[in-house]
Enzyme design. Structure first.
Site, PDB file in Angstrom:
ATOM      1  CG  ASP A 224      47.661  48.024  38.421  1.00  0.00           C
ATOM      2  OD1 ASP A 224      46.945  47.049  38.571  1.00  0.00           O
ATOM      3  OD2 ASP A 224      48.307  48.466  37.430  1.00  0.00           O
ATOM      4  CB  SER A 225      45.941  44.088  42.924  1.00  0.00           C
ATOM      5  OG  SER A 225      45.003  43.986  41.891  1.00  0.00           O
TER       6      SER A 225
END
Length: 426
Positions: A224-225
């Site tokens: 999850d950036s």
């Protein structure tokens, strides 16, 4: 040929209708009046964005209408002529209306052929007024009732409301309501176009997971950036034998869409992605997501999320994202299908008498300072001779650092307490 008819006035879709290419347009109009709630005096036909005039004496083929094409019925502003025409039509009683339709079928073989499927004995029925009234009358009358009950305005709202709005369309409230109705029409049209041309946008998108190992234990990590920190759940920390490495001084609260309790921090552990071992640190957060690979580790190891090849490139290695069937079930997601990672992390030391809350929502861009320099610097003021508020020094010392470390960090960050705290925790 087969045609589909959509009625924007009542929101219904009809068809596909089995028709002949040599059918006249006026015959199609008569058919639509019976089967598709079309009213020629109050509504208009459109094909490929162009209006079809009902009185044009051309066949469907001559008009360019082919197999699987779409005809759209739309409303038009009510004029005095159309109101007069509709009034005269309503004045006909049911028996006269049925008889009028029978006579129209007698003189129109194409329209009669179009009704042959639901009424196989249509030829004998139209020649017998009583049989026609008995067998087809109820259907025709029901259609007439439905048409008379439908709104006749282009917005599909009750006619009383439409007339009220049009009596003074420049009134601010009326103008606002008309704009809302126009926006709704536009939204409905966009929805129809999206369903027809890009139906994939309504499908649920699988999140990005990769396989990795922690202390020999296989783990599925959520990439999850949009998450600031890399997170591990307490149960996974215990399963992967990391529980004894949790630093309880870093307890606190994570705030994002919701809140979560931070139980501590694992400062460094080797994780294995494919054949590459990568150093990683974790915030221990009580969450339904067992392992979340956040932006801190992605940036640290210069990761690249390649959606074209469906791989994650990180620290010189490449690993495939998991398929939908391999993704862990039961992960908590919000209404739009995104997880709920912490946005702001507040940390504190257990042993401090006065806890200082440190926000990590801003990543300080400072030059890294080696730990040896911090520990061996004998000058409490640093090399610049600057002084800092004693309160700030005390707050940072309460986090568990020595006075020399705190002063050196403040010197490196030009006195910014938040940046200094972030530097001390590195």
């Amino acid at each position: 040929m087969q045609l589909t008819v959509t009625n924007d006035v009542n929101g219904e879709v009809y068809g596909p209708l089995e028709l002949s290419g040599d059918m006249m347009l006026m015959d199609l109009v008569a058919l639509l009046e019976v089967d598709c709630a079309f009213e020629s005096g109050k509504q208009q036909l459109y094909f490929n964005g162009k209006e079809l005039k009902p009185d044009v004496e051309k066949t469907l083929e001559e008009l360019g209408i082919g197999n699987d094409d779409l005809i759209v019925i739309r409303g038009q502003p009510v004029s005095s002529n159309s109101i007069a025409n509709s009034t005269s039509a309503i004045e006909l009683d049911d028996d006269a209306y049925v008889e009028q339709f029978r006579l129209q079928l007698l003189s129109n073989s194409a329209l009669r052929n179009s009704l042959r499927m639901p009424f196989a004995d249509i030829d004998s029925l139209v020649n017998d007024p009583q049989q026609f009234k008995t067998h087809m009358g109820p259907v025709i009358i029901q259609r007439r009732r439905m048409q008379s009950a439908m709104p006749t305005n282009p917005y599909g709202i009750p006619d009383e409301e439409y007339k009220k709005l049009m009596t003074n369309p420049e009134d601010p409230e009326h103008k606002k309501r008309l704009q809302e109705l126009q926006d709704k029409q536009l939204i409905d049209e966009q929805l129809r176009n999206a369903l027809e041309y890009t139906p994939e946008v309504f499908a649920q998108v699988s999140m990005l997971y990769i396989n990795m190992e922690i202390n020999g234990h296989p783990v599925k990590a959520f990439v999850d950036s949009g998450a600031q920190m890399t997170i591990i759940s307490p149960r996974l920390a215990e399963k992967t034998e990391l529980k004894r490495f949790i630093d309880n001084r870093f307890i606190g609260e994570a705030r994002g869409v919701g809140t979560g309790k931070i139980l501590g921090r694992v400062h460094q552990v080797q994780v294995k992605i494919e054949t590459q071992f990568i150093p990683c640190s974790f915030v221990v957060l009580d969450s339904n997501v067992d392992l979340l690979l956040g932006l801190d580790m992605l940036k640290r190891h210069q990761a690249c999320i390649d959606l074209e090849k469906n791989v994650l490139r990180i620290a010189g290695t490449e690993t495939k994202f998991l398929g939908e069937a391999e993704i862990p079930k039961g992960t908590s997601f919000d209404a739009v299908g995104n997880p709920q990672p912490p946005v702001e992390i507040k940390e504190s030391a257990d042993h401090s008498k006065k806890k200082m809350k440190t926000s990590f929502t801003i990543t300080p861009k400072v030059k890294p300072v080696k730990a040896d320099n911090l520990l061996n610097n004998s000058s409490p003021m640093g090399n610049t001779g600057r002084t800092f508020p004693e309160k700030t020094i005390k707050q940072l010392m309460d986090l568990g650092f020595s006075r020399q470390e705190v002063i050196q960090a403040l010197v490196s960050t030009n006195g910014n307490a938040e940046f200094a705290a972030s530097l001390l925790f590195q």
